[in-house]
Design a protein around this motif. Structure first.
Motif, mmCIF file in Angstrom:
data_model
loop_
_atom_site.group_PDB
_atom_site.id
_atom_site.type_symbol
_atom_site.label_atom_id
_atom_site.label_comp_id
_atom_site.label_asym_id
_atom_site.label_seq_id
_atom_site.Cartn_x
_atom_site.Cartn_y
_atom_site.Cartn_z
ATOM 1 N N ASN A 285 3.350 82.038 1.033
ATOM 2 C CA ASN A 285 4.047 82.932 1.864
ATOM 3 C C ASN A 285 4.210 82.371 3.475
ATOM 4 N N GLY A 286 4.654 81.204 3.472
ATOM 5 C CA GLY A 286 5.286 80.529 4.792
ATOM 6 C C GLY A 286 3.976 80.080 5.595
ATOM 7 N N ASP A 287 2.739 80.024 5.236
ATOM 8 C CA ASP A 287 1.933 79.466 6.174
ATOM 9 C C ASP A 287 1.700 78.111 5.863
ATOM 10 N N VAL A 288 2.138 77.691 4.662
ATOM 11 C CA VAL A 288 2.084 76.193 4.466
ATOM 12 C C VAL A 288 3.329 75.465 4.480
ATOM 13 N N ASP A 289 3.637 74.526 5.277
ATOM 14 C CA ASP A 289 5.003 73.986 5.230
ATOM 15 C C ASP A 289 4.842 72.407 4.387
ATOM 16 N N SER A 290 3.600 71.872 4.434
ATOM 17 C CA SER A 290 3.513 70.740 3.652
ATOM 18 C C SER A 290 1.868 70.563 3.444
ATOM 19 N N LEU A 291 1.774 69.586 2.706
ATOM 20 C CA LEU A 291 0.456 68.827 2.230
ATOM 21 C C LEU A 291 0.490 67.548 2.658
ATOM 22 N N TYR A 292 -0.699 67.021 3.188
ATOM 23 C CA TYR A 292 -0.754 65.577 3.189
ATOM 24 C C TYR A 292 -1.800 65.078 2.457
ATOM 25 N N LEU A 293 -1.477 64.201 1.454
ATOM 26 C CA LEU A 293 -2.701 63.793 0.687
ATOM 27 C C LEU A 293 -3.069 62.446 0.758
ATOM 28 N N GLU A 294 -4.269 62.353 0.954
ATOM 29 C CA GLU A 294 -4.609 60.807 0.917
ATOM 30 C C GLU A 294 -5.545 60.306 -0.146
ATOM 31 N N SER A 295 -5.443 59.073 -0.592
ATOM 32 C CA SER A 295 -6.106 58.428 -1.528
ATOM 33 C C SER A 295 -6.934 57.398 -1.080
ATOM 34 N N TYR A 296 -7.860 56.877 -1.800
ATOM 35 C CA TYR A 296 -8.604 55.659 -1.312
ATOM 36 C C TYR A 296 -7.952 54.705 -2.665
ATOM 37 N N PRO A 297 -6.944 53.927 -2.146
ATOM 38 C CA PRO A 297 -6.194 52.849 -2.962
ATOM 39 C C PRO A 297 -7.215 52.114 -4.093
ATOM 40 N N ARG A 298 -6.900 51.948 -5.184
ATOM 41 C CA ARG A 298 -7.805 51.492 -6.282
ATOM 42 C C ARG A 298 -9.013 52.324 -6.588
ATOM 43 N N VAL A 299 -9.616 52.944 -5.670
ATOM 44 C CA VAL A 299 -10.987 53.599 -6.118
ATOM 45 C C VAL A 299 -10.232 54.819 -6.857
ATOM 46 N N THR A 300 -9.381 55.494 -6.205
ATOM 47 C CA THR A 300 -8.792 56.828 -6.769
ATOM 48 C C THR A 300 -8.184 56.606 -8.167
ATOM 49 N N GLU A 301 -7.477 55.473 -8.162
ATOM 50 C CA GLU A 301 -6.893 55.194 -9.666
ATOM 51 C C GLU A 301 -8.093 54.937 -10.663
ATOM 52 N N THR A 302 -9.049 54.225 -10.234
ATOM 53 C CA THR A 302 -10.147 53.818 -10.938
ATOM 54 C C THR A 302 -10.849 55.233 -11.412
ATOM 55 N N SER A 303 -11.247 56.108 -10.555
ATOM 56 C CA SER A 303 -11.888 57.413 -11.219
ATOM 57 C C SER A 303 -11.024 58.543 -12.083
ATOM 58 N N ILE A 304 -9.665 58.136 -11.703
ATOM 59 C CA ILE A 304 -8.857 59.003 -12.662
ATOM 60 C C ILE A 304 -8.773 58.130 -14.102
ATOM 61 N N GLN A 305 -8.696 56.753 -14.216
ATOM 62 C CA GLN A 305 -8.697 56.349 -15.317
ATOM 63 C C GLN A 305 -10.129 56.559 -16.060
ATOM 64 N N GLU A 306 -11.134 56.832 -15.499
ATOM 65 C CA GLU A 306 -12.485 57.174 -15.915
ATOM 66 C C GLU A 306 -12.255 58.528 -16.546
ATOM 67 N N ALA A 307 -11.742 59.552 -16.102
ATOM 68 C CA ALA A 307 -11.499 60.952 -16.556
ATOM 69 C C ALA A 307 -10.502 60.878 -17.688
ATOM 70 N N ILE A 308 -9.436 59.900 -17.556
ATOM 71 C CA ILE A 308 -8.672 59.755 -18.955
ATOM 72 C C ILE A 308 -9.463 59.280 -20.044
ATOM 73 N N ASN A 309 -10.299 58.213 -19.787
ATOM 74 C CA ASN A 309 -11.114 57.689 -20.809
ATOM 75 C C ASN A 309 -12.228 58.878 -21.523
ATOM 76 N N ALA A 310 -12.527 59.690 -20.473
ATOM 77 C CA ALA A 310 -13.399 60.821 -21.012
ATOM 78 C C ALA A 310 -12.734 61.629 -21.942
ATOM 79 N N ALA A 311 -11.459 62.030 -21.550
ATOM 80 C CA ALA A 311 -10.420 62.518 -22.319
ATOM 81 C C ALA A 311 -10.232 61.883 -23.743
ATOM 82 N N ASN A 312 -9.979 60.565 -23.429
ATOM 83 C CA ASN A 312 -9.831 59.933 -24.868
ATOM 84 C C ASN A 312 -11.002 60.068 -25.768
ATOM 85 N N ASP A 313 -12.151 60.086 -25.282
ATOM 86 C CA ASP A 313 -13.438 59.838 -25.999
ATOM 87 C C ASP A 313 -13.625 61.305 -26.578
#
Lengths: 81, 146, 146, 81
Positions: B39-67
């Motif tokens: 309702n107008g309180d948020v104009d934007s989000l700023y999202l920060e990742s830890y390059p490579r570490v973030t991708e690796t952890s997401i890949q682990e979640a995908i692996n868990a889903a595949n299992d």
């Protein structure tokens, strides 16, 4: 050594990353945290139990030697995507 | 596949490409999350990742889903940087032979992304900017899969 | 909105339009079902509806979903007529403020469409053409919502 | 009166719909089914318990008068989308 401060820690430290040559007497993670705390006047922000540490992108539990460490990340609780 | 993007993406075009590429999958579930303006309180989000570490952890979640489920393919696109209210922040697509697996895996991966994925999130309004953490509901949703 | 279409549709473009139109929804779940070729045994499906009656019954399912979850919008596109293997046969999109409702309603509506919606389905192969009924799994899925 | 045969019934009857003027003695749904059975030689296909009937697009349970009926649909079990 490269040091990353994520999320609210970057606001606290005033930067997102820095590259530092450590004094030779800083040999462990806990010593480093304490040293950074004094250096940046962080009021214990790095030592909060909610802050996770990664050495060379691997999660560390408790204290750890800094031998072979080229990168440290300090991670406050994640915010969700 | 995992894509962390600094610019906006076209969710529909990505879903079509994913569908085309996932060959003989009968079921494609997808989820698009958008930045809510609160309702107008948020104009934007700023999202920060830890390059490579973030991708690796997401890949682990995908692996868990595949299992856990018989999946033909998975796609996760996540914005980082500044994302304006109304813009898509995340797209999860899952493909499977029958729909039960695709639905469950898509749901599971979203719960992971909302609670455990390595992102830091700042809500930016006209006069405010604060780091936020997952809602209680997000943790409850995530706990369903343990 | 309900669309029964005699021609192919572009799922991604429909999802984008739906997302755009659903204003401040933070969560958009969608499902695309495609005709499975069953390793060459099925060349196409022929789907028959009872005009108006089929739409009315789908609208009742949408109403039931709206009673059950806080939804901002729902879209169901379903093919009728001849649909070739690999082509999309159904698209369900649900929009809500948070994702739990969107996921559940999308899942619920697909279970409805696969068991109770008024369609008759003929599987057509090189030398075969037979009317088929829901799988046992479809009935089990549907029973979860009772 | 318009009559629709759906799904496998259309194959059995050999058409998907027809428009018929009923004999005056056909006043109920069951009488109509029996008359159509003889007319199209359906071997009881319309009388199977799995076949649902709609009069003017409303589901009918059991027998029903055909007064005011302009459209009848005979529906075998649905196949799912």
């Amino acid at each position: 050594m490269k040091i990353f401060y994520f999320g609210r820690l970057s606001d606290r430290v005033g930067m997102r990353q820095e590259t530092l040559a450590l004094p030779t007497n800083i040999e462990t993670l806990f010593a480093l945290k304490s040293w950074l705390n004094d250096k940046h006047d962080l009021g214990g922000a790095l030592e909060e139990t909610s802050i996770k540490s990664m050495i060379n992108q691997n999660l560390v539990h408790g204290d750890a030697p800094l031998t072979g460490c080229i990168e440290i990340g300090f991670l406050p609780p994640v915010g969700g995507g | 596949m995992i894509n962390l993007l600094k610019t906006n993406f076209n969710a529909g075009a990505r879903i079509n490409a994913f569908t085309k590429q996932s060959g003989n999958a009968g079921a494609i579930a997808s989820f698009v999350g958008r930045v809510r303006g609160e309702n107008g309180d948020v104009d934007s989000l700023y999202l920060e990742s830890y390059p490579r570490v973030t991708e690796t952890s997401i890949q682990e979640a995908i692996n868990a889903a595949n299992d856990r489920w018989a999946l033909i393919d998975v796609l996760i696109i996540h914005r980082i940087g500044t994302i304006k209210a109304g813009a898509p922040i995340v797209l999860v697509c899952t493909a499977s032979e029958h729909r039960r697996s695709a639905f469950a895996a898509c749901d599971f991966l979203m719960d992971y992304l909302k609670t455990e994925a390595i992102f830091w999130k700042k809500q930016i309004g006209e006069n405010t900017a604060e780091w936020v953490e997952p809602r209680q509901q997000d943790y409850q949703d995530q706990a369903r899969w343990k």
